[in-house]
Scaffold this motif. Structure first.
Motif, PDB file in Angstrom:
ATOM      1  N   ILE A   1       0.850  -1.187   0.000  1.00  0.00           N
ATOM      2  CA  ILE A   1       0.000   0.000   0.000  1.00  0.00           C
ATOM      3  C   ILE A   1       0.889   1.242   0.000  1.00  0.00           C
ATOM      4  O   ILE A   1       1.773   1.383   0.848  1.00  0.00           O
ATOM      5  CB  ILE A   1      -0.922   0.033   1.242  1.00  0.00           C
ATOM      6  CG1 ILE A   1      -1.834  -1.188   1.280  1.00  0.00           C
ATOM      7  CG2 ILE A   1      -1.750   1.310   1.271  1.00  0.00           C
ATOM      8  CD1 ILE A   1      -2.658  -1.297   2.549  1.00  0.00           C
ATOM      9  N   GLY A   2       0.625   2.148  -0.935  1.00  0.00           N
ATOM     10  CA  GLY A   2       1.326   3.428  -0.958  1.00  0.00           C
ATOM     11  C   GLY A   2       0.763   4.336   0.124  1.00  0.00           C
ATOM     12  O   GLY A   2      -0.452   4.506   0.220  1.00  0.00           O
ATOM     13  N   MET A   3       1.650   4.895   0.936  1.00  0.00           N
ATOM     14  CA  MET A   3       1.209   5.753   2.036  1.00  0.00           C
ATOM     15  C   MET A   3       1.234   7.218   1.597  1.00  0.00           C
ATOM     16  O   MET A   3       1.896   7.577   0.624  1.00  0.00           O
ATOM     17  CB  MET A   3       2.125   5.545   3.243  1.00  0.00           C
ATOM     18  CG  MET A   3       2.268   4.089   3.667  1.00  0.00           C
ATOM     19  SD  MET A   3       0.735   3.292   4.062  1.00  0.00           S
ATOM     20  CE  MET A   3       0.445   3.956   5.677  1.00  0.00           C
ATOM     21  N   MET A   4       0.548   8.068   2.354  1.00  0.00           N
ATOM     22  CA  MET A   4       0.523   9.491   2.034  1.00  0.00           C
ATOM     23  C   MET A   4       1.903  10.119   2.183  1.00  0.00           C
ATOM     24  O   MET A   4       2.212  11.118   1.541  1.00  0.00           O
ATOM     25  CB  MET A   4      -0.489  10.213   2.929  1.00  0.00           C
ATOM     26  CG  MET A   4      -1.911   9.862   2.582  1.00  0.00           C
ATOM     27  SD  MET A   4      -3.234  10.569   3.596  1.00  0.00           S
ATOM     28  CE  MET A   4      -2.579  11.984   4.343  1.00  0.00           C
ATOM     29  N   SER A   5       2.752   9.529   3.018  1.00  0.00           N
ATOM     30  CA  SER A   5       4.098  10.054   3.228  1.00  0.00           C
ATOM     31  C   SER A   5       5.023   9.766   2.056  1.00  0.00           C
ATOM     32  O   SER A   5       6.132  10.275   1.995  1.00  0.00           O
ATOM     33  CB  SER A   5       4.699   9.435   4.491  1.00  0.00           C
ATOM     34  OG  SER A   5       4.870   8.037   4.306  1.00  0.00           O
ATOM     35  N   GLY A   6       4.572   8.938   1.120  1.00  0.00           N
ATOM     36  CA  GLY A   6       5.409   8.552  -0.010  1.00  0.00           C
ATOM     37  C   GLY A   6       6.051   7.188   0.197  1.00  0.00           C
ATOM     38  O   GLY A   6       6.585   6.605  -0.734  1.00  0.00           O
ATOM     39  N   GLY A   7       6.031   6.702   1.435  1.00  0.00           N
ATOM     40  CA  GLY A   7       6.563   5.379   1.720  1.00  0.00           C
ATOM     41  C   GLY A   7       5.593   4.299   1.257  1.00  0.00           C
ATOM     42  O   GLY A   7       4.444   4.559   0.922  1.00  0.00           O
ATOM     43  N   VAL A   8       6.090   3.090   1.228  1.00  0.00           N
ATOM     44  CA  VAL A   8       5.263   1.962   0.816  1.00  0.00           C
ATOM     45  C   VAL A   8       5.225   0.952   1.949  1.00  0.00           C
ATOM     46  O   VAL A   8       6.260   0.497   2.432  1.00  0.00           O
ATOM     47  CB  VAL A   8       5.824   1.307  -0.466  1.00  0.00           C
ATOM     48  CG1 VAL A   8       5.002   0.079  -0.841  1.00  0.00           C
ATOM     49  CG2 VAL A   8       5.850   2.292  -1.609  1.00  0.00           C
ATOM     50  N   PHE A   9       4.005   0.628   2.405  1.00  0.00           N
ATOM     51  CA  PHE A   9       3.821  -0.406   3.408  1.00  0.00           C
ATOM     52  C   PHE A   9       3.640  -1.728   2.672  1.00  0.00           C
ATOM     53  O   PHE A   9       2.788  -1.842   1.800  1.00  0.00           O
ATOM     54  CB  PHE A   9       2.592  -0.114   4.271  1.00  0.00           C
ATOM     55  CG  PHE A   9       2.187  -1.266   5.145  1.00  0.00           C
ATOM     56  CD1 PHE A   9       2.891  -1.548   6.296  1.00  0.00           C
ATOM     57  CD2 PHE A   9       1.119  -2.077   4.802  1.00  0.00           C
ATOM     58  CE1 PHE A   9       2.536  -2.609   7.109  1.00  0.00           C
ATOM     59  CE2 PHE A   9       0.747  -3.140   5.603  1.00  0.00           C
ATOM     60  CZ  PHE A   9       1.467  -3.408   6.754  1.00  0.00           C
ATOM     61  N   SER A  10       4.450  -2.700   3.025  1.00  0.00           N
ATOM     62  CA  SER A  10       4.294  -4.019   2.410  1.00  0.00           C
ATOM     63  C   SER A  10       4.244  -5.078   3.512  1.00  0.00           C
ATOM     64  O   SER A  10       4.884  -4.940   4.553  1.00  0.00           O
ATOM     65  CB  SER A  10       5.433  -4.311   1.441  1.00  0.00           C
ATOM     66  OG  SER A  10       6.658  -4.325   2.110  1.00  0.00           O
ATOM     67  N   MET A  11       3.452  -6.099   3.250  1.00  0.00           N
ATOM     68  CA  MET A  11       3.308  -7.192   4.204  1.00  0.00           C
ATOM     69  C   MET A  11       3.602  -8.500   3.481  1.00  0.00           C
ATOM     70  O   MET A  11       3.091  -8.742   2.400  1.00  0.00           O
ATOM     71  CB  MET A  11       1.903  -7.221   4.792  1.00  0.00           C
ATOM     72  CG  MET A  11       1.683  -8.353   5.774  1.00  0.00           C
ATOM     73  SD  MET A  11       0.030  -8.343   6.491  1.00  0.00           S
ATOM     74  CE  MET A  11       0.318  -7.291   7.894  1.00  0.00           C
TER      75      MET A  11
END
Length: 135
Positions: free
Chosen positions: A39-49
């Motif tokens: 999931i692309g976060m609003m901060s520009g980072g990417v959360f991955s599981m």
């Protein structure tokens, strides 16, 4: 009797299904490193599981339910603690004897089951101490 069944056996079974190859090979043959969510976060980072992360989350959810079950004060709680101890022993034996179980996800699940056993006995002993009435 079904309520005494330790729920942490579910991650144990799911992990062993993964060893049997039901979840694919993943990165370098490791099914637990397979990314299942990004999931692309609003901060520009990417959360991955990864699948391994999901296994740990599932284990923690069942651990929470087991802790709630350990607060019961009945004869069934003794059976519940005994069965939880057997699940921990099964985890430990598999970790020591099965090559595919030598993984950080499996080790984390072992620690969760160990804490479940220790917490269950601790809660029961504490509750039994409060039930003692000295006149």
């Amino acid at each position: 009797m079904l309520a005494s069944l330790p729920l942490l056996i579910v991650p144990f079974i799911i992990y062993n299904l993964g060893l049997a190859g039901f979840f694919g090979s993943g990165i370098n043959g490791d099914p637990w490193a397979s990314e299942i969510l990004s999931i692309g976060m609003m901060s520009g980072g990417v959360f991955s599981m990864t699948l391994g992360d999901l296994m740990v989350v599932i284990g923690l959810i069942f651990f929470f339910i087991e802790i709630l079950k350990s607060t019961r004060t009945s004869n069934a709680s003794v059976i519940d603690h005994l069965l939880s101890t057997f699940v921990f022993v099964a985890f430990l034996v598999e970790f020591l004897l099965v090559k595919g179980a030598a993984h950080s996800v499996f080790f984390t699940l072992i620690i969760i089951t160990l804490i479940d056993v220790l917490a269950g006995f601790s809660v029961s002993i504490r509750a039994a101490g409060r039930d003692v009435n000295l006149n």
